[in-house]
Design a protein around this motif. Structure first.
Motif, short mmCIF file in Angstrom:
data_model
loop_
_atom_site.label_atom_id
_atom_site.label_comp_id
_atom_site.label_asym_id
_atom_site.label_seq_id
_atom_site.Cartn_x
_atom_site.Cartn_y
_atom_site.Cartn_z
N LYS A 119 0.84 -1.19 0.00
CA LYS A 119 0.00 0.00 0.00
C LYS A 119 0.87 1.24 0.00
O LYS A 119 1.96 1.24 0.56
CB LYS A 119 -0.91 0.01 1.24
N HIS A 215 -3.42 5.73 -1.08
CA HIS A 215 -4.18 6.70 -0.30
C HIS A 215 -3.51 8.06 -0.50
O HIS A 215 -2.34 8.24 -0.17
CB HIS A 215 -4.17 6.33 1.18
N GLU A 244 -8.20 12.19 0.12
CA GLU A 244 -8.80 12.94 1.24
C GLU A 244 -8.05 14.25 1.39
O GLU A 244 -6.82 14.28 1.45
CB GLU A 244 -8.76 12.14 2.54
N ARG A 267 -4.79 6.93 10.23
CA ARG A 267 -6.02 6.22 9.82
C ARG A 267 -5.85 5.59 8.45
O ARG A 267 -6.25 4.44 8.23
CB ARG A 267 -7.21 7.20 9.82
N HIS A 268 -5.22 6.31 7.53
CA HIS A 268 -5.03 5.76 6.18
C HIS A 268 -3.97 4.66 6.17
O HIS A 268 -4.04 3.74 5.35
CB HIS A 268 -4.68 6.87 5.20
N ARG A 270 -3.64 2.48 8.45
CA ARG A 270 -4.26 1.28 9.04
C ARG A 270 -5.46 0.79 8.24
O ARG A 270 -5.85 -0.37 8.38
CB ARG A 270 -4.66 1.57 10.47
N GLN A 271 -6.05 1.64 7.42
CA GLN A 271 -7.23 1.24 6.66
C GLN A 271 -6.87 0.82 5.24
O GLN A 271 -5.89 1.31 4.68
CB GLN A 271 -8.25 2.40 6.60
N ASN A 272 -7.68 -0.06 4.69
CA ASN A 272 -7.56 -0.42 3.29
C ASN A 272 -8.61 0.31 2.47
O ASN A 272 -9.65 0.72 3.01
CB ASN A 272 -7.72 -1.94 3.10
N ILE A 273 -8.35 0.47 1.20
CA ILE A 273 -9.32 1.12 0.31
C ILE A 273 -10.49 0.19 0.10
O ILE A 273 -10.31 -0.98 -0.22
CB ILE A 273 -8.67 1.48 -1.04
N ALA A 274 -11.70 0.71 0.29
CA ALA A 274 -12.90 -0.12 0.10
C ALA A 274 -13.03 -0.55 -1.33
O ALA A 274 -12.71 0.20 -2.27
CB ALA A 274 -14.14 0.65 0.54
#
Length: 275
Positions: A119, A215, A244, A267-268, A270-274
Protein backbone atom coordinates in the motif's frame (compact mmCIF):
# COMPACT_ATOMS: atom_id res chain seq x y z
CA UNK A 1 26.76 -7.44 -1.89
CA UNK A 2 28.75 -8.55 1.19
CA UNK A 3 28.13 -7.56 4.79
CA UNK A 4 30.55 -4.64 4.64
CA UNK A 5 28.90 -3.23 1.56
CA UNK A 6 25.48 -3.70 3.18
CA UNK A 7 26.55 -1.71 6.21
CA UNK A 8 28.09 1.01 4.05
CA UNK A 9 24.88 1.42 2.03
CA UNK A 10 22.68 1.65 5.11
CA UNK A 11 25.10 4.09 6.71
CA UNK A 12 25.19 6.22 3.56
CA UNK A 13 21.42 6.73 3.73
CA UNK A 14 21.34 6.96 7.56
CA UNK A 15 18.93 4.02 7.68
CA UNK A 16 17.20 3.48 11.01
CA UNK A 17 14.85 0.60 11.83
CA UNK A 18 12.70 0.96 14.95
CA UNK A 19 9.56 -0.62 16.35
CA UNK A 20 8.25 -4.05 17.24
CA UNK A 21 5.54 -5.03 14.76
CA UNK A 22 5.76 -7.78 12.17
CA UNK A 23 4.70 -5.52 9.28
CA UNK A 24 7.24 -3.10 7.81
CA UNK A 25 6.43 0.52 7.05
CA UNK A 26 8.78 2.88 5.20
CA UNK A 27 8.71 6.65 5.80
CA UNK A 28 10.32 8.69 3.01
CA UNK A 29 10.85 12.46 3.15
CA UNK A 30 10.54 15.24 0.58
CA UNK A 31 12.88 17.88 -0.85
CA UNK A 32 14.85 19.98 1.60
CA UNK A 33 14.03 17.63 4.45
CA UNK A 34 15.41 14.53 6.12
CA UNK A 35 13.89 11.71 8.15
CA UNK A 36 13.39 14.05 11.11
CA UNK A 37 10.23 15.33 9.39
CA UNK A 38 8.54 12.17 10.71
CA UNK A 39 9.47 12.82 14.36
CA UNK A 40 5.82 13.27 15.42
CA UNK A 41 4.62 10.26 13.41
CA UNK A 42 7.07 7.56 14.50
CA UNK A 43 5.92 7.28 18.14
CA UNK A 44 2.43 6.34 16.94
CA UNK A 45 3.78 3.48 14.77
CA UNK A 46 6.50 1.74 16.74
CA UNK A 47 4.15 -0.48 18.78
CA UNK A 48 2.53 -1.97 15.68
CA UNK A 49 5.14 -1.74 12.90
CA UNK A 50 8.80 -2.12 12.13
CA UNK A 51 9.48 1.41 10.92
CA UNK A 52 12.19 2.07 8.32
CA UNK A 53 13.52 5.62 8.15
CA UNK A 54 16.17 6.76 5.70
CA UNK A 55 17.52 9.90 4.08
CA UNK A 56 17.36 10.43 0.35
CA UNK A 57 20.77 11.08 -1.15
CA UNK A 58 21.44 14.82 -1.17
CA UNK A 59 19.70 15.51 2.13
CA UNK A 60 21.83 17.60 4.45
CA UNK A 61 22.40 14.60 6.71
CA UNK A 62 24.05 12.59 3.92
CA UNK A 63 27.66 12.81 2.79
CA UNK A 64 27.75 15.26 -0.15
CA UNK A 65 30.65 13.31 -1.64
CA UNK A 66 28.23 10.41 -2.21
CA UNK A 67 25.87 12.53 -4.32
CA UNK A 68 26.16 11.70 -8.02
CA UNK A 69 25.06 14.78 -10.00
CA UNK A 70 24.54 12.80 -13.19
CA UNK A 71 22.82 9.79 -11.66
CA UNK A 72 20.58 11.78 -9.33
CA UNK A 73 19.33 14.01 -12.13
CA UNK A 74 16.37 11.62 -12.49
CA UNK A 75 13.71 10.53 -9.99
CA UNK A 76 14.42 6.94 -11.05
CA UNK A 77 17.79 7.08 -9.27
CA UNK A 78 16.06 7.69 -5.95
CA UNK A 79 13.64 4.85 -6.70
CA UNK A 80 16.51 2.42 -7.25
CA UNK A 81 18.14 3.68 -4.04
CA UNK A 82 14.92 2.78 -2.23
CA UNK A 83 14.75 -0.69 -3.79
CA UNK A 84 18.39 -1.35 -2.88
CA UNK A 85 17.79 -0.32 0.74
CA UNK A 86 14.79 -2.64 1.02
CA UNK A 87 16.69 -5.51 -0.58
CA UNK A 88 19.64 -4.95 1.75
CA UNK A 89 17.28 -5.12 4.74
CA UNK A 90 15.71 -8.30 3.28
CA UNK A 91 12.30 -6.63 3.21
CA UNK A 92 9.95 -8.32 0.76
CA UNK A 93 6.77 -6.39 1.55
CA UNK A 94 6.01 -3.00 3.12
CA UNK A 95 3.60 -0.12 3.43
CA UNK A 96 5.25 2.94 1.92
CA UNK A 97 4.50 6.46 3.19
CA UNK A 98 5.88 9.16 0.93
CA UNK A 99 5.94 12.91 1.30
CA UNK A 100 6.25 15.31 -1.65
CA UNK A 101 8.69 14.07 -4.31
CA UNK A 102 9.20 10.81 -2.42
CA UNK A 103 5.66 9.83 -3.38
CA UNK A 104 6.80 9.46 -6.97
CA UNK A 105 10.00 7.75 -5.82
CA UNK A 106 7.82 5.00 -4.37
CA UNK A 107 5.56 4.95 -7.40
CA UNK A 108 8.46 4.41 -9.79
CA UNK A 109 9.98 1.78 -7.51
CA UNK A 110 6.66 -0.09 -7.62
CA UNK A 111 6.69 -0.19 -11.41
CA UNK A 112 9.95 -2.13 -11.22
CA UNK A 113 9.10 -4.18 -8.11
CA UNK A 114 5.34 -4.07 -7.41
CA UNK A 115 5.51 -7.00 -4.97
CA UNK A 116 7.58 -4.89 -2.56
CA UNK A 117 4.63 -2.65 -1.70
CA UNK A 118 1.25 -3.57 -0.24
CA UNK A 119 0.00 0.00 0.00
CA UNK A 120 1.00 3.60 -0.60
CA UNK A 121 0.09 6.58 1.55
CA UNK A 122 1.06 9.76 -0.27
CA UNK A 123 1.10 13.24 1.25
CA UNK A 124 1.57 16.23 -1.05
CA UNK A 125 2.23 14.19 -4.21
CA UNK A 126 2.61 15.56 -7.72
CA UNK A 127 3.65 13.94 -11.02
CA UNK A 128 4.48 17.33 -12.59
CA UNK A 129 4.97 20.78 -11.07
CA UNK A 130 4.99 22.73 -14.33
CA UNK A 131 1.72 23.90 -15.82
CA UNK A 132 0.66 22.32 -19.10
CA UNK A 133 -2.36 22.41 -21.39
CA UNK A 134 -5.36 21.37 -19.27
CA UNK A 135 -3.05 20.69 -16.33
CA UNK A 136 -2.38 23.02 -13.39
CA UNK A 137 0.87 21.90 -11.82
CA UNK A 138 1.33 25.05 -9.76
CA UNK A 139 4.20 26.78 -11.55
CA UNK A 140 4.96 28.44 -14.86
CA UNK A 141 8.34 27.91 -16.50
CA UNK A 142 9.21 31.54 -15.67
CA UNK A 143 8.45 30.98 -11.99
CA UNK A 144 10.64 27.89 -11.89
CA UNK A 145 13.53 29.72 -13.52
CA UNK A 146 13.15 32.47 -10.92
CA UNK A 147 13.41 29.83 -8.19
CA UNK A 148 16.56 28.33 -9.70
CA UNK A 149 18.10 31.76 -10.21
CA UNK A 150 17.39 32.76 -6.61
CA UNK A 151 18.95 29.52 -5.37
CA UNK A 152 22.10 30.22 -7.39
CA UNK A 153 22.35 33.86 -6.32
CA UNK A 154 21.83 33.52 -2.56
CA UNK A 155 20.85 30.07 -1.36
CA UNK A 156 20.49 30.99 2.32
CA UNK A 157 18.19 33.91 1.55
CA UNK A 158 16.13 31.75 -0.80
CA UNK A 159 15.72 29.07 1.88
CA UNK A 160 14.41 31.60 4.35
CA UNK A 161 11.72 32.86 1.99
CA UNK A 162 10.81 29.48 0.52
CA UNK A 163 10.43 27.82 3.92
CA UNK A 164 7.86 30.37 5.03
CA UNK A 165 5.91 30.14 1.77
CA UNK A 166 5.98 26.35 1.60
CA UNK A 167 4.96 25.79 5.21
CA UNK A 168 2.39 28.55 5.07
CA UNK A 169 3.31 30.13 8.38
CA UNK A 170 5.14 32.98 10.01
CA UNK A 171 8.91 32.72 9.74
CA UNK A 172 9.19 32.52 13.52
CA UNK A 173 6.96 29.45 13.70
CA UNK A 174 8.63 26.21 14.75
CA UNK A 175 7.68 24.39 11.52
CA UNK A 176 9.20 27.11 9.33
CA UNK A 177 12.34 27.17 11.45
CA UNK A 178 12.64 23.38 11.20
CA UNK A 179 12.23 23.37 7.41
CA UNK A 180 14.77 26.19 7.14
CA UNK A 181 17.20 24.18 9.25
CA UNK A 182 17.06 21.07 7.08
CA UNK A 183 17.31 23.11 3.88
CA UNK A 184 20.27 25.08 5.24
CA UNK A 185 22.00 21.74 5.86
CA UNK A 186 21.95 20.89 2.15
CA UNK A 187 24.94 21.93 0.10
CA UNK A 188 23.65 24.65 -2.26
CA UNK A 189 24.81 23.05 -5.51
CA UNK A 190 23.23 19.74 -4.50
CA UNK A 191 20.01 21.47 -3.46
CA UNK A 192 19.81 23.17 -6.86
CA UNK A 193 20.38 19.88 -8.69
CA UNK A 194 17.69 18.11 -6.66
CA UNK A 195 15.25 21.00 -7.10
CA UNK A 196 15.75 21.02 -10.86
CA UNK A 197 15.27 17.24 -11.01
CA UNK A 198 12.00 17.49 -9.10
CA UNK A 199 10.48 20.63 -10.57
CA UNK A 200 11.33 19.70 -14.16
CA UNK A 201 10.08 16.11 -13.97
CA UNK A 202 6.98 14.88 -15.78
CA UNK A 203 5.92 11.44 -14.63
CA UNK A 204 2.31 11.60 -15.75
CA UNK A 205 2.81 8.93 -18.44
CA UNK A 206 3.96 6.43 -15.77
CA UNK A 207 0.94 6.71 -13.48
CA UNK A 208 -1.07 4.02 -15.26
CA UNK A 209 1.69 1.50 -14.52
CA UNK A 210 1.38 2.05 -10.77
CA UNK A 211 -1.00 -0.66 -9.55
CA UNK A 212 -0.35 -0.56 -5.78
CA UNK A 213 -3.42 0.73 -3.83
CA UNK A 214 -2.83 4.37 -2.99
CA UNK A 215 -4.18 6.70 -0.30
CA UNK A 216 -3.69 10.32 -1.42
CA UNK A 217 -3.67 13.04 1.27
CA UNK A 218 -3.45 16.70 0.39
CA UNK A 219 -3.58 20.02 2.23
CA UNK A 220 -6.54 22.20 1.40
CA UNK A 221 -4.09 25.02 0.69
CA UNK A 222 -0.61 24.09 -0.56
CA UNK A 223 1.50 26.71 -2.30
CA UNK A 224 3.63 24.07 -4.02
CA UNK A 225 0.85 21.83 -5.35
CA UNK A 226 -2.77 22.76 -6.23
CA UNK A 227 -5.28 20.42 -4.60
CA UNK A 228 -6.66 19.38 -8.01
CA UNK A 229 -3.37 17.53 -8.62
CA UNK A 230 -4.54 14.95 -6.10
CA UNK A 231 -7.66 14.36 -8.20
CA UNK A 232 -5.47 14.01 -11.28
CA UNK A 233 -3.49 11.29 -9.53
CA UNK A 234 -6.70 9.57 -8.46
CA UNK A 235 -7.96 9.48 -12.05
CA UNK A 236 -4.72 8.29 -13.65
CA UNK A 237 -3.12 5.83 -11.23
CA UNK A 238 -3.39 2.25 -12.46
CA UNK A 239 -4.59 0.78 -9.15
CA UNK A 240 -7.27 1.58 -6.60
CA UNK A 241 -6.91 4.97 -4.96
CA UNK A 242 -8.73 7.28 -2.58
CA UNK A 243 -8.28 11.01 -1.98
CA UNK A 244 -8.80 12.94 1.24
CA UNK A 245 -8.25 16.66 1.57
CA UNK A 246 -6.84 17.69 4.94
CA UNK A 247 -8.07 20.89 6.56
CA UNK A 248 -4.49 22.14 6.74
CA UNK A 249 -2.34 24.78 5.08
CA UNK A 250 1.11 24.27 3.65
CA UNK A 251 3.26 21.54 2.18
CA UNK A 252 4.47 20.07 5.49
CA UNK A 253 1.30 19.48 7.52
CA UNK A 254 2.94 16.69 9.53
CA UNK A 255 5.07 19.46 11.07
CA UNK A 256 2.86 22.54 10.87
CA UNK A 257 -0.50 20.92 11.73
CA UNK A 258 0.35 17.61 13.41
CA UNK A 259 -2.90 17.54 15.40
CA UNK A 260 -4.85 17.35 12.12
CA UNK A 261 -2.47 15.63 9.73
CA UNK A 262 -1.12 12.82 11.89
CA UNK A 263 -4.44 11.24 12.97
CA UNK A 264 -5.55 11.29 9.33
CA UNK A 265 -2.24 9.81 8.20
CA UNK A 266 -2.45 7.05 10.81
CA UNK A 267 -6.02 6.22 9.82
CA UNK A 268 -5.03 5.76 6.18
CA UNK A 269 -2.00 3.67 7.14
CA UNK A 270 -4.26 1.28 9.04
CA UNK A 271 -7.23 1.24 6.66
CA UNK A 272 -7.56 -0.42 3.29
CA UNK A 273 -9.32 1.12 0.31
CA UNK A 274 -12.90 -0.12 0.10
CA UNK A 275 -13.62 -2.30 -2.90
Amino acid sequence: MDGGDDHELLEKHNVNVVGFGEQHIVLSHGFGLDQSVWKYVVPHLVDDFRVILYDNMGAGTTNPDCFDFQRHSTIEAYAFDLITILDTLNITSCIYVGHSFSCLVGAIASIHRPQLFTKFVFMGASPRYLNDVDYNGGFTSEELEQIFSAMRDNYKAWCTGFASLAVGGDFNSWAVQEFSRTMFNMRPDIALCVAQTIFKCDLRSMLGMVTVPCHILHSRKDLAIPFEVSEYLHRHLGGKSVVEIMDTEGHLPQLSSPDIAIPMLLRHIRQNIAS
